[in-house]
Design a protein around this motif. Structure first.
Motif, PDB file in Angstrom:
ATOM      1  N   LEU A  91     -10.123  -6.606 -19.640  1.00  0.00           N
ATOM      2  CA  LEU A  91     -10.403  -5.917 -20.900  1.00  0.00           C
ATOM      3  C   LEU A  91      -9.352  -6.253 -21.958  1.00  0.00           C
ATOM      4  O   LEU A  91      -9.678  -6.385 -23.141  1.00  0.00           O
ATOM      5  CB  LEU A  91     -10.469  -4.409 -20.675  1.00  0.00           C
ATOM      6  CG  LEU A  91     -11.646  -3.905 -19.832  1.00  0.00           C
ATOM      7  CD1 LEU A  91     -11.649  -2.387 -19.780  1.00  0.00           C
ATOM      8  CD2 LEU A  91     -12.976  -4.430 -20.380  1.00  0.00           C
ATOM      9  N   ARG A  92      -8.108  -6.401 -21.540  1.00  0.00           N
ATOM     10  CA  ARG A  92      -7.061  -6.805 -22.490  1.00  0.00           C
ATOM     11  C   ARG A  92      -7.340  -8.200 -23.027  1.00  0.00           C
ATOM     12  O   ARG A  92      -7.260  -8.438 -24.251  1.00  0.00           O
ATOM     13  CB  ARG A  92      -5.696  -6.765 -21.805  1.00  0.00           C
ATOM     14  CG  ARG A  92      -4.548  -7.098 -22.754  1.00  0.00           C
ATOM     15  CD  ARG A  92      -3.204  -6.933 -22.091  1.00  0.00           C
ATOM     16  NE  ARG A  92      -2.897  -7.983 -21.131  1.00  0.00           N
ATOM     17  CZ  ARG A  92      -2.900  -7.841 -19.824  1.00  0.00           C
ATOM     18  NH1 ARG A  92      -3.227  -6.681 -19.280  1.00  0.00           N
ATOM     19  NH2 ARG A  92      -2.586  -8.855 -19.033  1.00  0.00           N
ATOM     20  N   GLU A 122      -8.229  -9.371 -26.897  1.00  0.00           N
ATOM     21  CA  GLU A 122      -7.409 -10.403 -27.544  1.00  0.00           C
ATOM     22  C   GLU A 122      -8.268 -11.563 -28.035  1.00  0.00           C
ATOM     23  O   GLU A 122      -7.923 -12.228 -29.021  1.00  0.00           O
ATOM     24  CB  GLU A 122      -6.343 -10.908 -26.571  1.00  0.00           C
ATOM     25  CG  GLU A 122      -5.249  -9.886 -26.288  1.00  0.00           C
ATOM     26  CD  GLU A 122      -4.293 -10.338 -25.201  1.00  0.00           C
ATOM     27  OE1 GLU A 122      -4.536 -11.415 -24.609  1.00  0.00           O
ATOM     28  OE2 GLU A 122      -3.309  -9.619 -24.941  1.00  0.00           O
ATOM     29  N   ALA A 123      -9.391 -11.801 -27.363  1.00  0.00           N
ATOM     30  CA  ALA A 123     -10.323 -12.864 -27.762  1.00  0.00           C
ATOM     31  C   ALA A 123     -11.338 -12.377 -28.789  1.00  0.00           C
ATOM     32  O   ALA A 123     -12.322 -13.070 -29.070  1.00  0.00           O
ATOM     33  CB  ALA A 123     -11.040 -13.412 -26.530  1.00  0.00           C
ATOM     34  N   GLN A 124     -11.102 -11.168 -29.335  1.00  0.00           N
ATOM     35  CA  GLN A 124     -11.958 -10.574 -30.370  1.00  0.00           C
ATOM     36  C   GLN A 124     -13.351 -10.220 -29.865  1.00  0.00           C
ATOM     37  O   GLN A 124     -14.312 -10.182 -30.632  1.00  0.00           O
ATOM     38  CB  GLN A 124     -12.061 -11.516 -31.584  1.00  0.00           C
ATOM     39  CG  GLN A 124     -10.733 -11.938 -32.184  1.00  0.00           C
ATOM     40  CD  GLN A 124      -9.884 -10.750 -32.619  1.00  0.00           C
ATOM     41  OE1 GLN A 124     -10.357  -9.900 -33.354  1.00  0.00           O
ATOM     42  NE2 GLN A 124      -8.645 -10.705 -32.152  1.00  0.00           N
ATOM     43  N   MET A 125     -13.465  -9.975 -28.562  1.00  0.00           N
ATOM     44  CA  MET A 125     -14.722  -9.495 -28.002  1.00  0.00           C
ATOM     45  C   MET A 125     -14.774  -7.974 -28.144  1.00  0.00           C
ATOM     46  O   MET A 125     -13.751  -7.299 -28.025  1.00  0.00           O
ATOM     47  CB  MET A 125     -14.855  -9.884 -26.521  1.00  0.00           C
ATOM     48  CG  MET A 125     -14.913 -11.370 -26.260  1.00  0.00           C
ATOM     49  SD  MET A 125     -15.057 -11.728 -24.474  1.00  0.00           S
ATOM     50  CE  MET A 125     -15.017 -13.530 -24.489  1.00  0.00           C
ATOM     51  N   PRO A 131     -22.804 -16.307 -21.010  1.00  0.00           N
ATOM     52  CA  PRO A 131     -21.638 -16.911 -21.662  1.00  0.00           C
ATOM     53  C   PRO A 131     -20.408 -16.007 -21.697  1.00  0.00           C
ATOM     54  O   PRO A 131     -19.280 -16.497 -21.620  1.00  0.00           O
ATOM     55  CB  PRO A 131     -22.142 -17.217 -23.073  1.00  0.00           C
ATOM     56  CG  PRO A 131     -23.290 -16.278 -23.294  1.00  0.00           C
ATOM     57  CD  PRO A 131     -23.935 -16.127 -21.949  1.00  0.00           C
ATOM     58  N   VAL A 132     -20.609 -14.702 -21.819  1.00  0.00           N
ATOM     59  CA  VAL A 132     -19.458 -13.802 -21.892  1.00  0.00           C
ATOM     60  C   VAL A 132     -18.724 -13.765 -20.559  1.00  0.00           C
ATOM     61  O   VAL A 132     -17.493 -13.920 -20.500  1.00  0.00           O
ATOM     62  CB  VAL A 132     -19.894 -12.382 -22.313  1.00  0.00           C
ATOM     63  CG1 VAL A 132     -18.714 -11.413 -22.209  1.00  0.00           C
ATOM     64  CG2 VAL A 132     -20.443 -12.384 -23.731  1.00  0.00           C
ATOM     65  N   ILE A 179     -10.838 -17.422 -19.067  1.00  0.00           N
ATOM     66  CA  ILE A 179      -9.642 -16.850 -19.690  1.00  0.00           C
ATOM     67  C   ILE A 179      -8.778 -16.149 -18.648  1.00  0.00           C
ATOM     68  O   ILE A 179      -7.551 -16.335 -18.610  1.00  0.00           O
ATOM     69  CB  ILE A 179     -10.031 -15.857 -20.807  1.00  0.00           C
ATOM     70  CG1 ILE A 179     -10.716 -16.590 -21.959  1.00  0.00           C
ATOM     71  CG2 ILE A 179      -8.799 -15.111 -21.312  1.00  0.00           C
ATOM     72  CD1 ILE A 179     -11.294 -15.660 -23.018  1.00  0.00           C
ATOM     73  N   TYR A 180      -9.418 -15.337 -17.804  1.00  0.00           N
ATOM     74  CA  TYR A 180      -8.659 -14.578 -16.810  1.00  0.00           C
ATOM     75  C   TYR A 180      -7.887 -15.510 -15.875  1.00  0.00           C
ATOM     76  O   TYR A 180      -6.693 -15.305 -15.611  1.00  0.00           O
ATOM     77  CB  TYR A 180      -9.572 -13.667 -15.991  1.00  0.00           C
ATOM     78  CG  TYR A 180      -8.807 -12.949 -14.903  1.00  0.00           C
ATOM     79  CD1 TYR A 180      -8.030 -11.837 -15.204  1.00  0.00           C
ATOM     80  CD2 TYR A 180      -8.809 -13.425 -13.593  1.00  0.00           C
ATOM     81  CE1 TYR A 180      -7.274 -11.206 -14.223  1.00  0.00           C
ATOM     82  CE2 TYR A 180      -8.061 -12.796 -12.613  1.00  0.00           C
ATOM     83  CZ  TYR A 180      -7.298 -11.688 -12.935  1.00  0.00           C
ATOM     84  OH  TYR A 180      -6.542 -11.094 -11.967  1.00  0.00           O
TER      85      TYR A 180
END
Length: 286
Positions: free
Chosen positions: A215-216, A220-223, A268-269, A276-277
């Protein structure tokens, strides 16, 4: 190769490791655990796991047998002694062995029992399921009310895994009062219109360490992230879904109760969040 395990300060061949039949984890499920993933010989999200371990122990009034530095040293020794490249380290702390069976727990004179073992999982981060997604079913959530404590009371989650297997699925999402709580060993998410939705923290779900990191990273990725409960029907109508856990990282869900999401392919999400993780977690691993 015989694994080296840790029992109460000793590093032993697994065949020589012993715990008393009077240990309260065995008799009463009176203990807590953590599982830390290892990638490239390094510990993933380790500070978070230690913080949750301390929280679980405090909630059950079990003394924490080590400080953070000692826990880190033990984990690193387990990695070294088992030549662990990719895999997991399981840690369990019980209230210990009081010498007999009694519902009332013993006092501080009984030392906690501490056990650690490794599980080698070569290519842990390269699971084929990440490319195909998993299927889940929904089942009633009939667990006790303190799911935020990571105890060894895992019978119903184990039953849920078997219910899913018998139904031709990979896992189960548990449902209480019409809303999804979590998976059998993971936190649950849906995505609708680009927004990530996952249940808010409370005593109803485990406070996932991977959940917190994901979630962090998402923010940070503007999601967009919304922490609230969602229904099974809402999940079936979502654009995509996924789970998070220490061993699965971010895993796409492509079917819920036989209803395909996103054409039955990872969305895609979830795919981006997994990338990213893993990137960020490898960068901060210790």
């Amino acid at each position: 190769m015989t694994r080296t395990v840790y029992v109460n300060g000793a590093y032993l061949p697994e065949g020589e490791a012993k715990v008393s039949v009077f240990d309260r984890a065995f008799l009463m499920a009176d203990g807590v655990y953590e599982v830390t993933s290892v990638l490239g010989g390094k510990l993933i999200d380790f500070p978070g796991h230690l913080a949750r371990l301390a929280r679980s122990l405090a909630a059950l009034e079990i003394a924490n047998p080590h400080d953070d530095d000692a826990w880190l040293a033990i984990h690193r020794e387990m990695v070294a002694k088992n030549d662990l490249e990719d895999g997991m380290i399981y840690l369990q702390v019980s209230r210990g062995n009081p010498g007999d069976r009694d519902f009332a727990w013993p006092g501080a004179e009984v030392a906690p029992t501490v056990v650690l073992f490794t599980q080698s999982k070569p290519g842990l981060a390269d699971s084929p399921q990440a490319g195909t997604g998993i299927k889940v079913i929904s089942i009633p959530d009939i667990r006790w009310g303190r799911r935020d404590i990571k105890t060894v009371q895992l019978l119903y989650p184990s039953m849920g895994k078997m219910m899913a297997k018998k139904a031709g699925a990979d896992d189960a999402w548990m449902v209480e009062d019409g809303k999804v709580t979590e998976g059998t060993s993971n936190n649950a998410y849906i995505v609708k219109g680009g927004k990530i939705v996952t249940r808010q923290l409370s005593t109803n779900i485990l406070h996932g360490i991977t959940r917190a990191a994901v979630l962090r990273f998402a923010r940070e990725a503007q999601m967009e992230v919304e922490e609230r409960a969602f229904t099974v029907e809402e999940a079936k109508a979502a654009d995509e879904a996924f789970i998070t856990s220490a061993s699965a990282f971010v895993m796409p869900v492509v079917e819920i109760d036989g209803v395909a999401l996103g054409g039955g392919k990872p969305g895609p999400v979830a795919t981006r969040l997994r990338e990213i993780y893993l990137d960020e977690s490898r960068r901060s691993a210790i």
